[in-house]
Design a protein around this motif. Structure first.
Motif, PDB file in Angstrom:
ATOM      1  N   LYS A   1      27.437 -66.586   8.652  1.00 29.89           N
ATOM      2  CA  LYS A   1      26.132 -66.096   9.162  1.00 29.89           C
ATOM      3  C   LYS A   1      25.018 -66.981   8.542  1.00 29.89           C
ATOM      4  N   PHE A   2      23.960 -66.595   9.394  1.00 29.80           N
ATOM      5  CA  PHE A   2      22.606 -67.142   8.774  1.00 29.80           C
ATOM      6  C   PHE A   2      21.832 -66.039   8.406  1.00 29.80           C
ATOM      7  N   SER A   3      21.406 -66.217   7.214  1.00 28.42           N
ATOM      8  CA  SER A   3      20.533 -65.084   6.512  1.00 28.42           C
ATOM      9  C   SER A   3      19.170 -64.733   7.085  1.00 28.42           C
ATOM     10  N   PHE A   4      18.432 -66.022   7.504  1.00 30.17           N
ATOM     11  CA  PHE A   4      17.270 -65.887   7.764  1.00 30.17           C
ATOM     12  C   PHE A   4      16.762 -66.447   9.015  1.00 30.17           C
ATOM     13  N   LEU A   5      17.673 -66.585  10.017  1.00 30.60           N
ATOM     14  CA  LEU A   5      17.572 -66.915  11.467  1.00 30.60           C
ATOM     15  C   LEU A   5      18.071 -66.047  12.379  1.00 30.60           C
TER      16      LEU A   5
ATOM     17  N   ILE B   1      18.761 -70.312  16.318  1.00 35.18           N
ATOM     18  CA  ILE B   1      19.950 -71.309  15.694  1.00 35.18           C
ATOM     19  C   ILE B   1      20.206 -72.299  16.930  1.00 35.18           C
ATOM     20  N   SER B   2      19.682 -73.570  16.661  1.00 33.82           N
ATOM     21  CA  SER B   2      20.096 -74.609  17.800  1.00 33.82           C
ATOM     22  C   SER B   2      21.342 -75.219  17.525  1.00 33.82           C
ATOM     23  N   LEU B   3      21.957 -76.111  18.360  1.00 27.18           N
ATOM     24  CA  LEU B   3      23.096 -76.542  18.325  1.00 27.18           C
ATOM     25  C   LEU B   3      23.212 -77.411  16.917  1.00 27.18           C
TER      26      LEU B   3
END
Length: 211
Positions: free
Chosen positions: A32-36, A41-43
């Motif tokens: 997971k991404f906490s701040f995006l 979220i790009s490739l």
């Protein structure tokens, strides 16, 4: 093969559609991404996240990326090997019968597994063979298979992952699940993530009109 090379040749080449599919499969349950937000979220950002995962997996397990790939190959063999039809028995002086189709492809996959340094092309071939064989095993209710469908149309990631999560070890007593994915930075979880990447890469590179 290094993790950066693997990611560049697999995730880095995905179309927008299959990049979206892969991102949806991995983010949430595994990473997971906490701040995006999803649309941010790009490739490249996602690829960096996957590379960070493999680096942490290497540190946690003491395994370099080639060893992680070897474990992936071994895990798939453990799933498939016992369901592949054996060579036909023939009497003395009789001409040998053709190998069952499943055995022929499985033997080729084992040649790849024994290769000292696996290339991306070999990894794709191995993954497609084993995923197609496993799909046939699932559809035959875990019976030994002589033949199978080699079309990428035939494989379903959702079905494979669901069955893999329920697979039991081959231990005679005290059977437990074959894959322990409770530990995010365990080799079994690494196998699941590589499986998802390879599935999306195979589907993205499927020849149009292939049967």
């Amino acid at each position: 093969m290094e993790s950066t090379e693997f990611i560049k040749e697999s995730i880095g080449t995905l179309s927008r559609t299959w990049y979206g599919e892969l991102k949806a499969k991995i983010l949430g349950e595994y990473l997971k991404f906490s701040f995006l937000n999803d649309e941010e979220i790009s490739l490249n950002t996602f690829s960096e996240k996957i590379n960070d995962y493999f680096e942490k997996l290497s540190l946690k397990t003491g395994s370099n990326f080639e060893t992680i790939i070897k474990q992936y190959l071994s895990s798939w063999d453990a799933l498939i090997g016992k369901y592949i039809a054996r060579e036909h028995n023939v009497k003395k002086n009789e001409a040998p019968l053709p190998l069952p189709r499943s055995r022929k492809y499985y033997n080729y996959a084992m040649e790849i597994r024994r290769t000292r340094s696996i290339t991306m092309r070999q990894l794709v071939d191995y993954s497609r063979i084993m995923m197609c064989l496993y799909s046939s095993v699932i559809d035959s209710n875990n019976e030994v298979i002589d033949d199978f469908d080699y079309s990428a149309n035939f494989i379903s990631l959702e079905k494979m992952i669901a069955c893999m999560k329920e697979e039991k070890s081959s231990a005679i007593m005290f059977k437990k699940k074959q894959f322990d994915i409770e530990d995010l930075y365990g080799l079994d979880t690494g196998t699941f993530i590589i499986t998802m990447i390879m599935y999306c890469f195979i589907k993205d590179n499927q020849v149009e009109g292939e049967q």
